[in-house]
Design an enzyme around this catalytic site. Sequence first.
Site, PDB file in Angstrom:
ATOM      1  N   GLY A  49     -46.973  -4.870 -35.214  1.00 20.28           N
ATOM      2  CA  GLY A  49     -46.221  -5.765 -35.509  1.00 20.28           C
ATOM      3  C   GLY A  49     -46.118  -5.209 -33.361  1.00 20.28           C
ATOM      4  N   ASP A 108     -35.444  -6.285 -40.294  1.00 15.82           N
ATOM      5  CA  ASP A 108     -34.879  -7.895 -41.190  1.00 15.82           C
ATOM      6  C   ASP A 108     -33.987  -7.179 -42.393  1.00 15.82           C
ATOM      7  OD1 ASP A 108     -34.579  -9.851 -42.400  1.00 15.82           O
ATOM      8  OD2 ASP A 108     -36.329 -10.239 -43.263  1.00 15.82           O
ATOM      9  N   LYS A 136     -32.558  -9.240 -37.001  1.00 18.15           N
ATOM     10  CA  LYS A 136     -32.043  -9.834 -37.677  1.00 18.15           C
ATOM     11  C   LYS A 136     -30.236  -9.584 -38.792  1.00 18.15           C
ATOM     12  CE  LYS A 136     -35.152 -12.070 -39.598  1.00 18.15           C
ATOM     13  NZ  LYS A 136     -36.932 -12.790 -40.350  1.00 18.15           N
ATOM     14  N   ASP A 164     -46.480 -12.065 -36.488  1.00 12.47           N
ATOM     15  CA  ASP A 164     -46.868 -12.151 -37.816  1.00 12.47           C
ATOM     16  C   ASP A 164     -46.898 -13.135 -39.214  1.00 12.47           C
ATOM     17  OD1 ASP A 164     -47.150 -10.230 -38.811  1.00 12.47           O
ATOM     18  OD2 ASP A 164     -48.584 -11.256 -40.181  1.00 12.47           O
TER      19      ASP A 164
HETATM   20  P1  IMP Z   1     -37.544  -5.547 -43.777  1.00 12.42           P
HETATM   21  O1  IMP Z   1     -38.115  -4.001 -43.837  1.00 12.42           O
HETATM   22  O2  IMP Z   1     -36.654  -6.166 -44.108  1.00 12.42           O
HETATM   23  O3  IMP Z   1     -36.538  -4.788 -42.505  1.00 12.42           O
HETATM   24  O4  IMP Z   1     -38.687  -5.480 -42.344  1.00 12.42           O
HETATM   25  C1  IMP Z   1     -39.692  -5.265 -41.507  1.00 12.42           C
HETATM   26  C2  IMP Z   1     -40.525  -6.093 -41.512  1.00 12.42           C
HETATM   27  O5  IMP Z   1     -40.921  -7.192 -42.081  1.00 12.42           O
HETATM   28  C3  IMP Z   1     -41.202  -6.054 -39.551  1.00 12.42           C
HETATM   29  O6  IMP Z   1     -41.904  -5.178 -39.471  1.00 12.42           O
HETATM   30  C4  IMP Z   1     -42.472  -7.135 -39.777  1.00 12.42           C
HETATM   31  O7  IMP Z   1     -43.470  -7.272 -40.201  1.00 12.42           O
HETATM   32  C5  IMP Z   1     -41.869  -7.951 -41.126  1.00 12.42           C
HETATM   33  N1  IMP Z   1     -41.035  -8.960 -40.900  1.00 12.42           N
HETATM   34  C6  IMP Z   1     -39.423  -9.062 -41.222  1.00 12.42           C
HETATM   35  N2  IMP Z   1     -39.126 -10.120 -40.532  1.00 12.42           N
HETATM   36  C7  IMP Z   1     -40.508 -11.085 -39.667  1.00 12.42           C
HETATM   37  C8  IMP Z   1     -39.813 -12.185 -38.709  1.00 12.42           C
HETATM   38  O8  IMP Z   1     -38.865 -13.293 -39.241  1.00 12.42           O
HETATM   39  N3  IMP Z   1     -41.493 -12.297 -38.509  1.00 12.42           N
HETATM   40  C9  IMP Z   1     -42.263 -11.395 -38.436  1.00 12.42           C
HETATM   41  N4  IMP Z   1     -42.543 -10.319 -39.726  1.00 12.42           N
HETATM   42  C10 IMP Z   1     -41.764 -10.484 -40.142  1.00 12.42           C
HETATM   43 MG    MG Z   2     -44.134  -4.892 -38.907  1.00 14.22          MG
END
Ligand code: IMP
Ligand code: MG
Length: 183
Positions: A49, A108, A136, A164
């Site tokens: 990403g 996220d 976010k 993506d």
């Molecule tokens: P986390 O572990 O929930 O913080 O997620 C992080 C990963 O989830 C990021 O590196 C992204 O690859 C993916 N991700 C989270 N939200 C989005 C989004 O809105 N669009 C695309 N990928 C996301």
């Molecule tokens: Mg990612």
Amino acid sequence: MSESIRLTPQIERILISPEQIAVRIKELGAEITRDYAGKEIVILCILKGAFLFTSDLCRSIGVPQKLDFMAVSSYGDSTRSSGIVKIDKDLSESIQNQHVLIVEDIIDTGLTLSYIEKILLDRKPASIKICVLCNKPSNLQQHVKVDYCGFTIENEFVVGYGLDFKGYLRNLPYIGVVKKEYR
Ligand code: IMP
Ligand code: MG
């Protein structure tokens, strides 16, 4: 907004334009350059990403730098965090005694970055800082100290500029919101 930019069918609206991205990256680069003045850094791009963000950001950072990559997957094909983080590709060099700047696309739940930070701290770097393109905060489950943040966004699923949806749409020059019927 450039006249030439057209929405693809899956996109509801453009959240952040290419121009806004470029301006913010210049600002982040200047801030990072000031903060690391006199030091050398390892810019660690989290694949896939962060590949576009890193390629622009590194060119706006004016301190001596090396680049390395780590690939992790946490989502599979879903738009919700699985909470399980898998290392698909590890760094190619040691980060012991190095100043590491992690560059990630989005936070996220925070699970991915907190996991990455934890395993990297075990490798005894001189320091670790985190730079994310988007944050976010509404979904956060695991606190992560974000040192540099491009944009704080609402709880929407976004794509483009590296981000993506099921592997697609990373090539969009803007960051856009995916239509609900596609999710
Ligand atoms: P986390 O572990 O929930 O913080 O997620 C992080 C990963 O989830 C990021 O590196 C992204 O690859 C993916 N991700 C989270 N939200 C989005 C989004 O809105 N669009 C695309 N990928 C996301
Ligand atoms: Mg990612």
